[in-house]
Design a protein around this motif. Structure first.
Motif, PDB file in Angstrom:
ATOM      1  N   GLU A 242       0.844  -1.214   0.000  1.00  0.00           N
ATOM      2  CA  GLU A 242       0.000   0.000   0.000  1.00  0.00           C
ATOM      3  C   GLU A 242       0.877   1.262   0.000  1.00  0.00           C
TER       4      GLU A 242
ATOM      5  N   LYS B  55      -5.280  10.893   0.671  1.00  0.00           N
ATOM      6  CA  LYS B  55      -5.407   9.537   1.240  1.00  0.00           C
ATOM      7  C   LYS B  55      -6.743   8.967   0.765  1.00  0.00           C
TER       8      LYS B  55
ATOM      9  N   THR C 251      -5.173   3.416   0.971  1.00  0.00           N
ATOM     10  CA  THR C 251      -5.157   2.754   2.280  1.00  0.00           C
ATOM     11  C   THR C 251      -5.272   1.242   2.067  1.00  0.00           C
ATOM     12  N   VAL C 252      -5.332   0.529   3.161  1.00  0.00           N
ATOM     13  CA  VAL C 252      -5.518  -0.926   3.067  1.00  0.00           C
ATOM     14  C   VAL C 252      -6.773  -1.239   2.265  1.00  0.00           C
TER      15      VAL C 252
ATOM     16  N   GLY D  40      -0.023  -2.182   9.989  1.00  0.00           N
ATOM     17  CA  GLY D  40      -1.162  -2.567  10.831  1.00  0.00           C
ATOM     18  C   GLY D  40      -2.440  -2.130  10.159  1.00  0.00           C
TER      19      GLY D  40
ATOM     20  N   SER E 287     -12.468   2.034  10.768  1.00  0.00           N
ATOM     21  CA  SER E 287     -11.828   2.075   9.455  1.00  0.00           C
ATOM     22  C   SER E 287     -12.624   1.281   8.426  1.00  0.00           C
TER      23      SER E 287
ATOM     24  N   ASP F 294     -11.334  -0.278   6.276  1.00  0.00           N
ATOM     25  CA  ASP F 294     -10.552  -1.492   5.990  1.00  0.00           C
ATOM     26  C   ASP F 294     -11.349  -2.745   6.329  1.00  0.00           C
TER      27      ASP F 294
ATOM     28  N   LYS G  38      -3.534  -1.360  14.292  1.00  0.00           N
ATOM     29  CA  LYS G  38      -2.742  -0.360  15.008  1.00  0.00           C
ATOM     30  C   LYS G  38      -3.177  -0.293  16.478  1.00  0.00           C
TER      31      LYS G  38
ATOM     32  N   THR H 294      -5.562   8.753  12.349  1.00  0.00           N
ATOM     33  CA  THR H 294      -4.486   7.761  12.335  1.00  0.00           C
ATOM     34  C   THR H 294      -3.114   8.402  12.085  1.00  0.00           C
TER      35      THR H 294
ATOM     36  N   ASN I  55       7.590   0.079  14.128  1.00  0.00           N
ATOM     37  CA  ASN I  55       6.675   0.041  12.980  1.00  0.00           C
ATOM     38  C   ASN I  55       7.403  -0.511  11.752  1.00  0.00           C
TER      39      ASN I  55
HETATM   40  N1  PSU Z   1       0.031   0.570   8.561  1.00  0.00           N
HETATM   41  C1  PSU Z   1       1.058   1.352   8.993  1.00  0.00           C
HETATM   42  N2  PSU Z   1       0.934   2.712   8.805  1.00  0.00           N
HETATM   43  C2  PSU Z   1      -0.170   3.283   8.205  1.00  0.00           C
HETATM   44  C3  PSU Z   1      -1.246   2.455   7.759  1.00  0.00           C
HETATM   45  C4  PSU Z   1      -1.084   1.110   7.971  1.00  0.00           C
HETATM   46  O1  PSU Z   1       2.044   0.835   9.538  1.00  0.00           O
HETATM   47  O2  PSU Z   1      -0.204   4.519   8.044  1.00  0.00           O
HETATM   48  C5  PSU Z   1      -2.479   3.069   7.067  1.00  0.00           C
HETATM   49  C6  PSU Z   1      -3.174   2.029   6.199  1.00  0.00           C
HETATM   50  O3  PSU Z   1      -3.230   2.547   4.891  1.00  0.00           O
HETATM   51  C7  PSU Z   1      -4.557   1.894   6.782  1.00  0.00           C
HETATM   52  C8  PSU Z   1      -4.787   3.278   7.289  1.00  0.00           C
HETATM   53  O4  PSU Z   1      -5.503   1.470   5.834  1.00  0.00           O
HETATM   54  O5  PSU Z   1      -3.530   3.571   7.922  1.00  0.00           O
HETATM   55  C9  PSU Z   1      -5.988   3.326   8.215  1.00  0.00           C
HETATM   56  O6  PSU Z   1      -6.480   4.624   8.235  1.00  0.00           O
HETATM   57  P1  PSU Z   1      -7.951   4.938   8.816  1.00  0.00           P
HETATM   58  O7  PSU Z   1      -7.861   4.565  10.278  1.00  0.00           O
HETATM   59  O8  PSU Z   1      -8.169   6.434   8.590  1.00  0.00           O
HETATM   60  O9  PSU Z   1      -8.909   4.081   8.043  1.00  0.00           O
END
Ligand code: PSU
Ligand code: MN
Length: 297
Positions: A21, A82, A101-102, A121, A136, A138, A155, A260, A279
């Motif tokens: 990603e 994003k 994102t994921v 994560g 999320s 995700d 996370k 995040t 990380n």
């Molecule tokens: N894993 C990491 N760092 C990150 C992320 C994942 O070590 O920044 C990202 C991924 O892209 C995940 C996103 O989908 O954070 C989640 O964001 P949100 O909580 O806004 O959905």
């Protein structure tokens, strides 16, 4: 969708491909380290004999596999947004650029025919969910997308038990890799149990193949691969700094997509960079394991 020639050829020849990603590069890691990490992760995949496919949206086109100049743009361009999977249609129609994102990466990877995806994560249910309803995208996307996601859990800034509960409700299978607990992202263990433990890439591949043969809902398989004990963040430091970060996030009224990145950045600054190292150790381990699983398939 634009696949690089290298990714297209590997998929056509059934050689191993690993999706990566881009949100972690654009919004999860500090500059200039983010670009070198992005390049290092691709190298790790290659060293295991697989082809990396970093995914992003550039000028309204979904890229599966990025050229060097594309990676540089994702890492350094302030206008890179994003994108979760719900953003894909507007982004493509409007000619926008953003990191995926994921959820968006898993969606595009699965459409391209890629079976294994590595990240740090996952997103999940946030701790103040009862007020903010922040969960999320995700999770729901993974309930609808057939792909194996290698991650160090979700996370640790999130509500981990609530996230695991939601994944159970959504019917998303979880394997612990060499551990009977769900990994804790910066920490080796979140303390929460997992129902299935596997110990080799071949065992993960076996589960993927049986899941395919079974049919049923198109859902992801989560492979929880913990960071090594020597590389985890000191749990006491984690606990203290995370409490402060969550307080500050609340006081400053940060919400939505900004939560995040804010928390990850806050932890990095308050741990003197130690959370960043944990990380990165987790992501490297996940990329390596994902490559081996892709090869075993
Ligand atoms: N894993 C990491 N760092 C990150 C992320 C994942 O070590 O920044 C990202 C991924 O892209 C995940 C996103 O989908 O954070 C989640 O964001 P949100 O909580 O806004 O959905
Ligand atoms: Mn969110």
């Amino acid at each position: 969708m634009l696949l690089t020639e290298e990714v297209q050829e590997a998929l056509d020849a059934h050689r191993p491909v690993v999706a990566l990603e881009s949100t972690i590069i654009a919004h999860g890691l500090p500059r200039p380290r983010n670009l070198s990490v992005a390049e290092e992760l691709e190298e790790l995949v290659r060293a295991e004999g697989a082809v990396p496919a970093t995914i992003a949206v550039l000028d309204g086109r979904a890229h599966v596999g990025l050229e060097k100049s594309h990676l540089e743009r994702i890492a350094n361009d302030d206008t890179v947004r994003k994108f979760g999977h719900r953003d894909l249609a507007p982004a493509l129609a409007r000619g926008a650029s953003g990191a995926t994102t994921v959820s968006a990466t898993a969606f595009l990877a699965a459409r391209a025919g890629i079976k294994v995806f590595a990240t740090g994560g996952l997103g999940g249910v946030h701790r103040e969910w009862s007020e903010s309803q922040d969960e999320s995208a995700d999770l729901r996307l993974l309930a609808q997308t057939r792909i194996a996601v290698v991650c160090a859990g979700v996370k640790s800034i999130l509500d981990v038990p609530a996230t695991l509960q939601r994944l159970e409700t959504l019917g998303v299978a979880i394997l612990g890799y060499g551990i009977d607990r769900f990994p804790g992202f910066y920490l080796r263990s979140s303390g929460e149990p997992v129902d299935w433990t596997v110990n080799t890439p071949e065992e993960v591949a076996e589960v993927i193949l049986v899941k395919e043969a079974l049919g049923g809902p198109e859902s992801a398989l989560i492979v929880g691969n913990p960071v090594a004990e020597e590389e985890q963040l000191d749990p006491a430091l984690h606990e203290r700094v995370l409490g402060e970060a969550l307080d500050e996030c609340r006081e400053r009224g940060i919400s939505g997509q900004a939560v995040t990145p804010f928390l990850l950045d806050h932890l990095m600054r308050r741990t003197g960079g130690a959370s960043l190292e944990a990380n990165l150790a987790a992501v490297r381990g996940n990329v390596r394991l994902a490559s081996r699983i892709a090869a075993a398939l």
